[in-house]
Every structure is written in C-alpha cells, then in structure tokens.
Design a protein around this motif. Structure first.
Motif, PDB file in Angstrom:
ATOM      1  N   ASP A  21       0.809  -1.215   0.000  1.00 35.77           N
ATOM      2  CA  ASP A  21       0.000   0.000   0.000  1.00 35.77           C
ATOM      3  C   ASP A  21       0.843   1.266   0.000  1.00 35.77           C
ATOM      4  O   ASP A  21       0.340   2.340  -0.290  1.00 35.77           O
ATOM      5  N   GLU A  22       2.114   1.178   0.367  1.00 35.12           N
ATOM      6  CA  GLU A  22       2.936   2.383   0.471  1.00 35.12           C
ATOM      7  C   GLU A  22       3.100   3.071  -0.871  1.00 35.12           C
ATOM      8  O   GLU A  22       3.250   4.279  -0.939  1.00 35.12           O
ATOM      9  N   ASP A  23       3.119   2.310  -1.947  1.00 35.10           N
ATOM     10  CA  ASP A  23       3.328   2.903  -3.256  1.00 35.10           C
ATOM     11  C   ASP A  23       2.037   3.058  -4.048  1.00 35.10           C
ATOM     12  O   ASP A  23       2.039   3.660  -5.119  1.00 35.10           O
ATOM     13  N   ALA A  24       0.945   2.491  -3.531  1.00 36.27           N
ATOM     14  CA  ALA A  24      -0.287   2.495  -4.315  1.00 36.27           C
ATOM     15  C   ALA A  24      -0.941   3.875  -4.304  1.00 36.27           C
ATOM     16  O   ALA A  24      -1.227   4.439  -3.261  1.00 36.27           O
ATOM     17  N   ASP A  25      -1.191   4.417  -5.505  1.00 32.75           N
ATOM     18  CA  ASP A  25      -1.956   5.660  -5.660  1.00 32.75           C
ATOM     19  C   ASP A  25      -1.395   6.812  -4.836  1.00 32.75           C
ATOM     20  O   ASP A  25      -2.161   7.637  -4.328  1.00 32.75           O
ATOM     21  N   LEU A  26      -0.068   6.886  -4.691  1.00 35.08           N
ATOM     22  CA  LEU A  26       0.521   7.968  -3.908  1.00 35.08           C
ATOM     23  C   LEU A  26       0.194   9.318  -4.536  1.00 35.08           C
ATOM     24  O   LEU A  26      -0.216  10.250  -3.855  1.00 35.08           O
ATOM     25  N   ALA A  27       0.369   9.403  -5.852  1.00 31.30           N
ATOM     26  CA  ALA A  27       0.092  10.678  -6.521  1.00 31.30           C
ATOM     27  C   ALA A  27      -1.370  11.058  -6.407  1.00 31.30           C
ATOM     28  O   ALA A  27      -1.712  12.232  -6.233  1.00 31.30           O
ATOM     29  N   ALA A  28      -2.258  10.052  -6.491  1.00 27.97           N
ATOM     30  CA  ALA A  28      -3.689  10.349  -6.425  1.00 27.97           C
ATOM     31  C   ALA A  28      -4.099  10.863  -5.049  1.00 27.97           C
ATOM     32  O   ALA A  28      -5.079  11.600  -4.919  1.00 27.97           O
ATOM     33  N   ASP A  29      -3.365  10.467  -4.016  1.00 23.25           N
ATOM     34  CA  ASP A  29      -3.711  10.900  -2.657  1.00 23.25           C
ATOM     35  C   ASP A  29      -3.359  12.356  -2.383  1.00 23.25           C
ATOM     36  O   ASP A  29      -3.964  12.996  -1.520  1.00 23.25           O
ATOM     37  N   LEU A  30      -2.356  12.879  -3.079  1.00 23.13           N
ATOM     38  CA  LEU A  30      -1.780  14.149  -2.664  1.00 23.13           C
ATOM     39  C   LEU A  30      -2.782  15.293  -2.691  1.00 23.13           C
ATOM     40  O   LEU A  30      -2.871  16.071  -1.732  1.00 23.13           O
ATOM     41  N   GLU A  31      -3.527  15.418  -3.781  1.00 17.98           N
ATOM     42  CA  GLU A  31      -4.449  16.539  -3.887  1.00 17.98           C
ATOM     43  C   GLU A  31      -5.552  16.439  -2.836  1.00 17.98           C
ATOM     44  O   GLU A  31      -5.890  17.432  -2.180  1.00 17.98           O
ATOM     45  N   PHE A  32      -6.113  15.236  -2.676  1.00 11.87           N
ATOM     46  CA  PHE A  32      -7.200  15.082  -1.703  1.00 11.87           C
ATOM     47  C   PHE A  32      -6.691  15.317  -0.284  1.00 11.87           C
ATOM     48  O   PHE A  32      -7.328  16.031   0.511  1.00 11.87           O
ATOM     49  N   LEU A  33      -5.534  14.737   0.046  1.00  9.83           N
ATOM     50  CA  LEU A  33      -4.988  14.945   1.390  1.00  9.83           C
ATOM     51  C   LEU A  33      -4.659  16.416   1.622  1.00  9.83           C
ATOM     52  O   LEU A  33      -4.819  16.938   2.732  1.00  9.83           O
ATOM     53  N   GLY A  34      -4.185  17.097   0.576  1.00  6.44           N
ATOM     54  CA  GLY A  34      -3.923  18.528   0.715  1.00  6.44           C
ATOM     55  C   GLY A  34      -5.193  19.304   1.011  1.00  6.44           C
ATOM     56  O   GLY A  34      -5.196  20.236   1.833  1.00  6.44           O
ATOM     57  N   GLN A  35      -6.302  18.934   0.355  1.00  9.34           N
ATOM     58  CA  GLN A  35      -7.576  19.603   0.622  1.00  9.34           C
ATOM     59  C   GLN A  35      -8.056  19.315   2.040  1.00  9.34           C
ATOM     60  O   GLN A  35      -8.568  20.202   2.731  1.00  9.34           O
ATOM     61  N   VAL A  36      -7.872  18.063   2.479  1.00 10.55           N
ATOM     62  CA  VAL A  36      -8.257  17.716   3.850  1.00 10.55           C
ATOM     63  C   VAL A  36      -7.432  18.525   4.846  1.00 10.55           C
ATOM     64  O   VAL A  36      -7.954  19.075   5.829  1.00 10.55           O
ATOM     65  N   SER A  37      -6.125  18.616   4.585  1.00  6.37           N
ATOM     66  CA  SER A  37      -5.254  19.352   5.501  1.00  6.37           C
ATOM     67  C   SER A  37      -5.638  20.825   5.567  1.00  6.37           C
ATOM     68  O   SER A  37      -5.678  21.425   6.648  1.00  6.37           O
ATOM     69  N   SER A  38      -5.920  21.423   4.405  1.00  6.07           N
ATOM     70  CA  SER A  38      -6.318  22.837   4.382  1.00  6.07           C
ATOM     71  C   SER A  38      -7.635  23.037   5.124  1.00  6.07           C
ATOM     72  O   SER A  38      -7.798  24.014   5.871  1.00  6.07           O
ATOM     73  N   ALA A  39      -8.571  22.112   4.926  1.00  4.82           N
ATOM     74  CA  ALA A  39      -9.853  22.225   5.619  1.00  4.82           C
ATOM     75  C   ALA A  39      -9.678  22.051   7.124  1.00  4.82           C
ATOM     76  O   ALA A  39     -10.291  22.773   7.924  1.00  4.82           O
ATOM     77  N   LEU A  40      -8.821  21.114   7.530  1.00  3.61           N
ATOM     78  CA  LEU A  40      -8.582  20.893   8.953  1.00  3.61           C
ATOM     79  C   LEU A  40      -7.957  22.121   9.599  1.00  3.61           C
ATOM     80  O   LEU A  40      -8.286  22.483  10.742  1.00  3.61           O
ATOM     81  N   ARG A  41      -7.090  22.777   8.889  1.00  2.00           N
ATOM     82  CA  ARG A  41      -6.435  23.967   9.433  1.00  2.00           C
ATOM     83  C   ARG A  41      -7.443  25.076   9.701  1.00  2.00           C
ATOM     84  O   ARG A  41      -7.290  25.860  10.643  1.00  2.00           O
TER      85      ARG A  41
END
Length: 426
Positions: free
Chosen positions: A376-396
């Motif tokens: 799982d460490e390499d699976a869909d890493l690029a696909a996660d970045l944008e969504f995780l960035g949005q989650v992080s911005s929303a959490l902030r």
C-alpha cells in the motif's frame, strides 16, 4: 544614447547571452552539427543588432574605410539568419543526409542575394555617414531603395518559410513526440517570424511610399520595432527546447514542496495524538522545513505517516454521512463547493473529531494502529496528494471540536491543536 540604440543593445545582449549558452554546449559536444547551425542562427542577428548601434556602426565604417558599410553588413547578417534558420529547421525535421543538399541550394541563393546587395550598395551613392537613419536617407533614392527592397524581400522569404516550416514541424511533434518544449519552441519561432514580417512590410512600404512622393517614417519605425520584438521571440523559441525542461523540473519541485507544506496541519494534528506514526519526527517546525532538502523522501514519508494515522483512527471515525460532521463546520466549509472539496471538508471534520475521541480514550498512551501491507505504500501515492492537501487545508481552518459542540462519542472539550505553528511534540 537614444531609445533605438537602447533597444538594439538589449536585443543584442539577449542574443549574445544565448550564443554564450550554446557555446558552452558546443565545448562539450563540438561535433554536433545541429548545435553549430543553431549557434550561428543566433549569432548572426546578434552581430546585426550590435553593428546597428550608432557608435559601433561608425566604428565599423572607420575600420574598413567605407562609409555606411555597416548597413550592408547588418543586412547581410539578417538575411544570413533567415537562411540559417531554414537550415536549422530542416536539420530538426529530417536526417542530415537529406537536409544538407537542400542547405547547399539555400547557400547558393544566399550568395546571390549578397552579391546583388553588394552591387546595389556600391552604386547607391551612400557616401555620407547615416548611422541612425540610413534607410530614411537612402531608401527614397532609386538604387538605395532597390538595395533595401532586395534585402527585405530575401528576409521576408526566409521568415515566411521559417514560420510555415516551424508550424508544420510543431504539429508533427504534437502528434508523434513527447517533447512539449520543442513544440513550444517551434511555435515561438513561427510567431516571432510572423511578427518580424512586419519589419519587411514596414521597410518595403516606406521605400515604395517614398518613391511615390510620400514620406512615412512611422512605417520604418514600426518595422524596426517588429524586428526587435520578433528577434527576441525567435531567439527564445530556438533556445527554449534546451532550457525549458529545467523550468518544468523546477515547477514540479516547487509543486511538491507546496504539497509537503500543505500537508503539515493534517500530519501535525495526527502526530500530536499518535507520535508513533513518525519515522523520524522533526524537533521543531524549522527542523521540518529542513526536510525539504530531501523533498521526494520527505513527501513520501509524510503521505505514508498520514495514511498510518488514518488507519489508526478508523475505529474512532464517525460515518461519512453523520449529520454532526456537517454541523461541525457550521455549514460553511462544505456548502457551495464541488464534490471533492466537500468530501475533503467532511473528512477533515471526521478526523478532527476522531482525534478528540482517541485522545480522550487513551490520554496517557500512544494509540496502537493496525499494520498496513507494504504494497500500500506505493499504491496511488500521486492520487492521494491533492485530496490529502484539501483535507489538511480544511482541517487547518476548522475550529477545535470543543468550541463548536460536543462531538459524538467523545467528552466535552476534547480538542486537537492542528495549527501549523503549534510545537511538535517529542
């Protein structure tokens, strides 16, 4: 120094910088025919713009002892550029064995044009120095005007063919090749050639109008402006395939750094409650910024550690459609946004509340989290970045859970400090 001289010096300076850049490449690869032709293609207009500066113009004439000889040399360089550019495009477009015979035909044409220009110049009667206004003084005369028309006609021919060839080759590259900077460079060469055609039209129009008894110096000035602008665009087009990829690499690195910094609030909120997710936790926010020196590894670890934290929070997460998730944002974060942004806002609320529940359930011990399969460490890493960035911005942007209301499943006032300025806990 007048404005025209300043423009000529600027164009010459840009072109000579490009020549120097190519000479460095030639020193590493002296047998590269394409590189030699490209260097000459840039050096010829550079020399032309340099000699067009009045001070240099006069110095050249004094050195050779021939009044206004610099005009012949300048225009010879410009016509030489247009022919060399065609050779360069042929070498880019076809094998050298096929391009060289055609290049010889162009060289013969260029030689004939130079001979005609030299003969006309010799009989033009241009005996009075005109370093700033040769065209204005001698263009209205029959022989001097013919000299200029031969020059601009040859130049226009080269520019027109160069624009057509560049667009043709750019379309071919777009269909069959993966070199976007070469495609952009070719289109810039085509655009610059079309702009420079305004120079030929302006100079030619000035001569014809003068022969008809009307002086239109604005046409000549407009032509000069088109020549300078076109030369800058063409020089950029011919050189951008070599340095453009470096811009792409820099932009990609900057985007990765921005993503790494954007993920910090989400990672930090999880790390405060689950410090064991960090492989090598930074001692401070400043220390975390130093991780940018090994950006690829740092970004990879950040995503993996967030994934670990998310797995550990799974038992404490409310269902995604739980009404309290929307209520926790006061109805502001998710409303009126796209589906992906809304999902990120809901996920931020769920993570905030789950962290509060986890801290309340285990106030004095790190949370255990399930092992994650290594694949799982390499699976869909690029696909996660944008969504995780949005989650992080929303959490902030979210207020602490205790300031909005009691989260289901957790005690009143259970909060998580997701501020990026909060200290990193060791």
């Amino acid at each position: 120094m007048d404005g025209k001289s300043g423009i000529f010096l600027f164009c010459a300076g840009v072109a000579w910088i490009a020549v120097g850049y190519k000479l460095v490449a030639l020193a590493r690869n002296p047998r590269n025919l394409n590189l030699w032709v490209l260097t000459l293609c840039i050096a010829l207009p550079a020399a032309g713009f340099t000699m067009a500066v009045p001070a240099v113009y006069s110095a050249v004439n004094r050195f050779f002892g021939v009044p206004n000889l610099a005009s012949l040399l300048v225009y010879g360089c410009i016509v030489g550029y247009s022919i060399t550019a065609l050779v360069m495009l042929m070498l880019w477009h076809m094998p050298a064995a096929e391009a060289l015979p055609r290049a010889r035909v162009l060289a013969v044409f260029y030689g004939l044009v130079l001979v005609a220009m030299a003969v006309l110049f010799a009989f033009s009667g241009a005996t009075v120095e005109a370093p700033s206004d040769f065209d204005d003084v001698y263009g209205p005369r029959p022989v001097g005007g013919t000299f200029l028309l031969v020059y601009v006609s040859a130049f226009a021919f080269g520019l027109g063919v160069a624009a057509w060839r560049s667009l043709q080759f750019a379309n071919r590259v777009a269909r069959t090749d993966g070199r976007p900077w070469l495609r952009r460079g070719l289109r810039l060469v085509a655009a610059g050639s079309i702009v420079a055609l305004g120079y030929c039209l302006g100079k030619g129009g000035y001569v014809v109008a003068a022969w008809l008894g009307t002086r239109l110096p604005a046409l000549s000035d407009l032509g000069t402006l088109c020549a300078c602008l076109g030369a800058l665009v063409i020089t950029t087009g011919f050189t951008i395939p070599s340095w453009g990829p470096s811009l792409s690499a820099a932009a990609e690195k900057l985007d990765r750094a921005r993503t790494y910094l954007r993920l910090y609030p989400l990672w930090h909120a999880m790390y405060q409650v689950m410090p064991e997710i960090a492989l090598d936790p930074p001692a401070s926010r400043r220390a975390d910024l130093r991780m940018l020196r090994d950006l690829d590894f740092a970004l990879y670890r950040r995503v993996i550690e967030i994934r670990d934290g998310r797995l550990a929070l799974a038992p404490y997460l409310a269902p995604d459609d739980e009404p309290s998730a929307a209520a926790g944002t006061g109805g502001r974060t998710a409303a009126g946004t796209g589906g992906r942004t809304s999902a990120a806002a809901r996920e931020a609320v769920r993570i905030r509340d789950a962290l509060g529940r986890l801290r309340a359930a285990h106030p004095d011990q790190p949370a255990a989290h399930p092992d994650r399969p290594a694949a799982d460490e390499d699976a869909d890493l690029a696909a996660d970045l944008e969504f995780l960035g949005q989650v992080s911005s929303a959490l902030r942007r979210l207020p602490p859970a205790g300031t909005v209301g009691n989260s289901p499943g957790g005690p009143p006032g259970a909060t998580v400090d997701s501020s990026p300025d909060a200290p990193v806990r060791n």
